[in-house]
Design an enzyme around this catalytic site. Structure first.
Site, PDB file in Angstrom:
ATOM      1  CE  LYS A  98      38.509  50.055  38.686  1.00  0.00           C
ATOM      2  NZ  LYS A  98      37.848  49.932  40.064  1.00  0.00           N
ATOM      3  CD  GLU A 131      38.134  42.561  41.949  1.00  0.00           C
ATOM      4  OE1 GLU A 131      37.587  43.647  41.629  1.00  0.00           O
ATOM      5  OE2 GLU A 131      38.645  42.260  42.947  1.00  0.00           O
ATOM      6  CD  GLU A 170      34.646  49.688  44.471  1.00  0.00           C
ATOM      7  OE1 GLU A 170      34.490  48.990  44.926  1.00  0.00           O
ATOM      8  OE2 GLU A 170      36.257  48.666  44.325  1.00  0.00           O
ATOM      9  CG  ASP A 206      39.859  52.341  41.041  1.00  0.00           C
ATOM     10  OD1 ASP A 206      38.631  52.919  40.634  1.00  0.00           O
ATOM     11  OD2 ASP A 206      39.861  51.868  41.898  1.00  0.00           O
ATOM     12  CG  ASP A 223      40.345  51.564  45.487  1.00  0.00           C
ATOM     13  OD1 ASP A 223      40.776  51.182  44.136  1.00  0.00           O
ATOM     14  OD2 ASP A 223      39.349  51.779  45.740  1.00  0.00           O
ATOM     15  CB  SER A 224      44.525  48.111  44.474  1.00  0.00           C
ATOM     16  OG  SER A 224      45.641  48.453  43.199  1.00  0.00           O
TER      17      SER A 224
HETATM   18  O1  KIV Z   1      42.218  48.956  42.637  1.00  0.00           O
HETATM   19  C1  KIV Z   1      41.932  48.174  41.936  1.00  0.00           C
HETATM   20  O2  KIV Z   1      43.437  48.170  41.833  1.00  0.00           O
HETATM   21  C2  KIV Z   1      40.965  47.769  40.889  1.00  0.00           C
HETATM   22  C3  KIV Z   1      41.282  46.800  39.993  1.00  0.00           C
HETATM   23  C4  KIV Z   1      39.550  46.583  38.623  1.00  0.00           C
HETATM   24  C5  KIV Z   1      42.465  46.115  39.811  1.00  0.00           C
HETATM   25  O3  KIV Z   1      39.923  48.129  40.826  1.00  0.00           O
END
Ligand code: KIV
Length: 249
Positions: free
Chosen positions: A95, A164, A97, A65, A26-27
């Site tokens: 993924k 992280e 968090e 993400d 999500d970056s």
């Molecule tokens: O969103 C992202 O890019 C991440 C990383 C672990 C680089 O969560």
């Protein structure tokens, strides 16, 4: 494990061979859309970028993400949204968090066939609560909290855990105490693998995090190429192809 982020088909095509895993992070909100953080990223954005990455990738595992607000409400909400991602993109995993409430959701998802990667330590989606992107585990209380979240994430069935922004000692402790592989970002070589934002190591921005080695200078290269192009056009130097193109009619 060699891992990088990818958001588009051509980048996925280039990165695929060298990587075990491509993360549609999500970056993307910050890197490609100029957002100040990842909070504004939507599920539809993630699905669109993941579809593009799946078209470019052939061998790497692709993980997507889940953006802020798409999984924290309840395990049922997370399952419905994760299924959308899996069905509409064909990616191999998602993924999340792993804050304090999320391991239960991970267990719910993994027991229903959704491969989940966790993410502990600095959690970018928590930035509005934290006030900034801060490294984690500096105090004993924080260290215990991150370790407990990593353990709960792995126990819930996550196939890997992104760690992280933690110091080497904590990264080593997490890696030694959970069965799932750890993938560090700003977390030292004490993890089982590393993930970085591809554009950071390729030098697309004039700034990159301290822990990133810049392997290329894309920003400089693009700037020089575009300046050369502008000079050519202003001097009416339209290299070769133009004649061929017009000659063809
Ligand atoms: O969103 C992202 O890019 C991440 C990383 C672990 C680089 O969560």
């Amino acid at each position: 494990m060699v891992c990088l982020t990818a958001y588009t088909a051509p980048m996925a095509e280039i990165l695929d061979e060298a990587c075990d895993l491509l993360l549609v992070g999500d970056s993307v909100g910050m890197v490609l859309h100029g957002m100040p953080n990842t909070v504004g990223v939507t599920l539809d954005m993630m699905i669109l970028h993941a579809q593009a990455v799946m078209r470019g990738s052939t061998t790497a595992m692709v993980v997507v993400d889940m953006p802020f607000g798409s999984y924290e409400g309840s395990p049922e909400q997370a399952y419905a949204n994760a299924c959308r991602v899996m069905k509409e993109t064909g990616a191999q995993g998602i993924k999340v968090e792993s804050g304090p409430t999320v391991p239960d959701t991970i267990a719910y998802l993994t027991s229903r066939g959704v491969p989940v990667m966790g993410h502990v330590g600095l959690r970018p989606q928590a930035v509005l609560m934290e006030g900034a992107f801060k490294a984690k585990g500096r105090t004993e209380l924080e260290r215990e909290r991150v370790l407990a979240e990593a353990r709960a994430t792995a126990d819930a069935g996550a196939f890997a855990v992104v760690v992280e922004g933690v110091a080497e000692a904590l990264a080593r402790e997490i890696t030694a105490s959970i069965s799932a592989p750890t993938i560090g970002i700003g977390a030292s070589p004490a993890c089982d693998g590393q993930i970085l934002v591809a554009e950071d190591l390729l030098g697309l921005f004039d700034w990159s995090p301290k822990f990133v080695r810049r392997y290329a200078d894309l920003r400089g290269d693009i700037g020089r190429a575009v300046k050369q192009y502008a000079d050519d056009v202003r001097a009416r130097r339209f290299p070769g192809e133009a004649e061929t193109y017009f000659a063809k009619g």
